[in-house]
Write a protein that holds these residues in place. Structure first.
Motif, PDB file in Angstrom:
ATOM      1  N   LYS A   1       8.938  10.893  -3.438  1.00 47.22           N
ATOM      2  CA  LYS A   1       7.722  11.023  -4.273  1.00 47.22           C
ATOM      3  C   LYS A   1       6.719  11.030  -2.898  1.00 47.22           C
ATOM      4  O   LYS A   1       5.142  11.011  -3.437  1.00 47.22           O
ATOM      5  N   GLU A   2       7.441  10.952  -2.258  1.00 42.30           N
ATOM      6  CA  GLU A   2       5.555  11.201  -0.884  1.00 42.30           C
ATOM      7  C   GLU A   2       4.655  12.419  -1.772  1.00 42.30           C
ATOM      8  O   GLU A   2       3.717  12.073  -1.150  1.00 42.30           O
TER       9      GLU A   2
ATOM     10  N   ALA B   1       0.997   4.611  -1.200  1.00 42.36           N
ATOM     11  CA  ALA B   1       1.458   4.584  -1.911  1.00 42.36           C
ATOM     12  C   ALA B   1       3.183   4.130  -2.486  1.00 42.36           C
ATOM     13  O   ALA B   1       3.498   3.949  -0.549  1.00 42.36           O
TER      14      ALA B   1
ATOM     15  N   PHE C   1       2.318   6.436   2.952  1.00 44.80           N
ATOM     16  CA  PHE C   1       3.300   5.915   1.781  1.00 44.80           C
ATOM     17  C   PHE C   1       4.287   5.629   2.371  1.00 44.80           C
ATOM     18  O   PHE C   1       5.032   5.620   4.052  1.00 44.80           O
TER      19      PHE C   1
ATOM     20  N   ALA D   1       2.746  11.823  -4.104  1.00 41.56           N
ATOM     21  CA  ALA D   1       1.466  10.658  -4.135  1.00 41.56           C
ATOM     22  C   ALA D   1       0.439  10.696  -3.194  1.00 41.56           C
ATOM     23  O   ALA D   1      -1.427  10.718  -3.893  1.00 41.56           O
TER      24      ALA D   1
ATOM     25  N   GLY E   1       1.237   5.625 -11.628  1.00 50.36           N
ATOM     26  CA  GLY E   1       0.711   5.284 -11.002  1.00 50.36           C
ATOM     27  C   GLY E   1      -0.230   6.663 -10.262  1.00 50.36           C
ATOM     28  O   GLY E   1      -0.836   6.517  -9.363  1.00 50.36           O
ATOM     29  N   LEU E   2       0.484   7.871 -10.384  1.00 48.12           N
ATOM     30  CA  LEU E   2      -0.537   8.933  -9.967  1.00 48.12           C
ATOM     31  C   LEU E   2      -1.592   9.625 -10.443  1.00 48.12           C
ATOM     32  O   LEU E   2      -3.207   9.706  -9.796  1.00 48.12           O
TER      33      LEU E   2
ATOM     34  N   LEU F   1      -3.796   6.939  -8.463  1.00 46.93           N
ATOM     35  CA  LEU F   1      -3.877   6.733  -6.257  1.00 46.93           C
ATOM     36  C   LEU F   1      -5.382   8.199  -7.428  1.00 46.93           C
ATOM     37  O   LEU F   1      -6.403   7.793  -6.505  1.00 46.93           O
TER      38      LEU F   1
ATOM     39  N   VAL G   1       4.919   5.432  -8.345  1.00 43.83           N
ATOM     40  CA  VAL G   1       4.042   6.260  -8.509  1.00 43.83           C
ATOM     41  C   VAL G   1       4.702   7.461  -9.447  1.00 43.83           C
ATOM     42  O   VAL G   1       5.278   8.226  -8.759  1.00 43.83           O
TER      43      VAL G   1
ATOM     44  N   ALA H   1      -2.931   9.930  -2.166  1.00 44.39           N
ATOM     45  CA  ALA H   1      -2.436   8.147  -1.589  1.00 44.39           C
ATOM     46  C   ALA H   1      -2.485   9.372   0.424  1.00 44.39           C
ATOM     47  O   ALA H   1      -2.525  10.771   0.620  1.00 44.39           O
TER      48      ALA H   1
ATOM     49  N   GLY I   1       7.172  12.725 -12.033  1.00 43.12           N
ATOM     50  CA  GLY I   1       6.362  11.671 -12.432  1.00 43.12           C
ATOM     51  C   GLY I   1       6.468  12.312 -13.847  1.00 43.12           C
ATOM     52  O   GLY I   1       7.359  11.480 -14.206  1.00 43.12           O
TER      53      GLY I   1
ATOM     54  N   ASP J   1       7.225   3.387  -3.411  1.00 46.07           N
ATOM     55  CA  ASP J   1       7.941   3.938  -4.528  1.00 46.07           C
ATOM     56  C   ASP J   1       9.552   3.686  -3.516  1.00 46.07           C
ATOM     57  O   ASP J   1       9.438   3.857  -2.373  1.00 46.07           O
TER      58      ASP J   1
END
Length: 360
Positions: free
Chosen positions: A216-217, A209, A228, A220, A192-193, A196, A188, A225, A354, A211
């Motif tokens: 980062k939840e 997601a 997670f 995400a 990755g972002l 998503l 993420v 997402a 990010g 990680d």
């Protein structure tokens, strides 16, 4: 003179210093940067994972305003706002003729030719990935300057040049995600972002997601997402549980590590598809048994620049930005100056945040 961050040699500390830029030559344009993203590929160039002549000015994800054009340039004029294209296609090589411009044999040609000099001693400098965006201004081939679509903020538009095109293309071109399919995204970070968000726009679900950082939840989930997972030894098992016991239809790996690639592949269902976006070193070896390759019938594919054609994809992506479906600013977790790049590299190595965006 122009302020820039210079990589003196592979694995050497970055230096903020003055450089001298020449006037644009035939077929070239000069651009005043508005913003540049700090991408993991820049880190890979600095540590030798990707080849780059040095000393060099790195940075390839940028946007700015054309200030001057060289002889023969008609595609842009001074005052135009543009996005940097670090892999401009020639249109005539074997791959371009196959309509695969992301594999163009000549896309990286500009990176091996000095483009500027150090102000202190006149030493030649090379442009990282041909673009050298870690500087207040740069000179690039006109083919590397794409018109910024209407309705896209100039600074945030820098993200279109790598993270967004890569994530969008991974979903829509490489994996060809269909509405209702389940997707697992590994890593993420900035790409990755973007991945998503692209999966959400494609109508995928559930979107998982993955990680190493539990912090980062929230990031995400804000990108799309629905689930997670903190990476661990049971990651593939947990993803199968979240996808009806079968495994994800699609996995997108944005890390570039052998273990993560293997886990992404194992997390997909029989007949599932794994797209590898992350850039790993030659020492990262992934292994499979012949029997499992036959039995699971899965597909594993590499993905360069999202398998995208920027000239065609940018207008489509811009439409989603204007509608609000794609939020470019949501990819950015820190806005910095040129002197913040070393810390941004450290944050990437530690798996924090990010995208860091340099704002000039």
């Amino acid at each position: 003179m122009v302020r820039a961050v210079v990589l003196p040699a592979v694995n050497a500390p970055l230096q903020l210093t003055d450089i001298d830029l020449p006037d644009p030559g035939p077929g070239q344009v000069r651009i005043r940067l508005a913003a540049a993203g700090v991408c993991h590929s820049d880190l890979s160039l600095s540590n030798g994972t990707l080849r780059q002549p040095a000393p060099a000015v790195l940075g390839h994800e940028g946007a700015g305003t054309v200030t001057a054009v060289g002889e023969g340039v008609t595609r842009v004029v001074p005052g135009d706002e543009v996005v940097l294209n670090w892999a401009p296609s020639c249109g005539d090589c074997h791959f371009c003729r196959l309509a695969e411009p992301w594999l163009c044999a000549h896309a990286g040609a500009a990176a091996s030719v000095p483009y500027a000099t150090l102000a202190a001693d006149g030493s030649p400098l090379y442009p990282g990935l041909g673009t050298a965006a870690f500087a207040e201004e740069t000179v690039v081939p006109a083919t590397a300057a794409l018109p910024l679509p209407d309705g896209v903020p100039l600074a945030d538009g820098a993200l279109l040049g790598c993270a967004v095109l890569t994530g969008w293309g991974a979903v829509h071109h490489s994996a060809r995600v269909r509405a209702g399919e389940s997707v697992a995204v590994f890593g993420v970070g900035g790409v990755g972002l973007a991945t998503l968000q692209a999966a959400r726009i494609a109508g995928a679900g559930p979107i998982v997601a993955v990680d190493v950082s539990a912090e980062k939840e929230e990031l995400a989930r804000s990108a799309g997402a629905t689930e997670f997972v903190v990476a661990g030894e049971d990651t593939a098992k947990r993803i199968r549980k979240l996808t009806g016991g079968h495994g994800a239809d699609v996995a997108v790996e944005c890390v570039g590590r052998a273990q993560t690639i293997r886990t992404a592949w194992s997390s997909t269902r029989r007949g599932g598809r794994t797209t590898v976006v992350g850039i790993g070193g030659q020492d990262q070896q992934v292994t499979f048994s012949a029997l499992e390759l036959f039995y699971f019938g899965r597909t594993l594919s590499g993905c360069v620049y999202g398998n995208s054609d920027p000239a065609q994809d940018l207008p489509v992506i811009a439409g989603h930005v204007r509608s609000g479906a794609l939020d470019l600013s949501a990819l950015v977790t820190e806005r910095i100056g040129l002197d913040g790049i070393p810390d941004a590299f450290d944050a990437m190595l530690a798996g924090r945040g990010g995208r860091a965006l340099i704002v000039y």
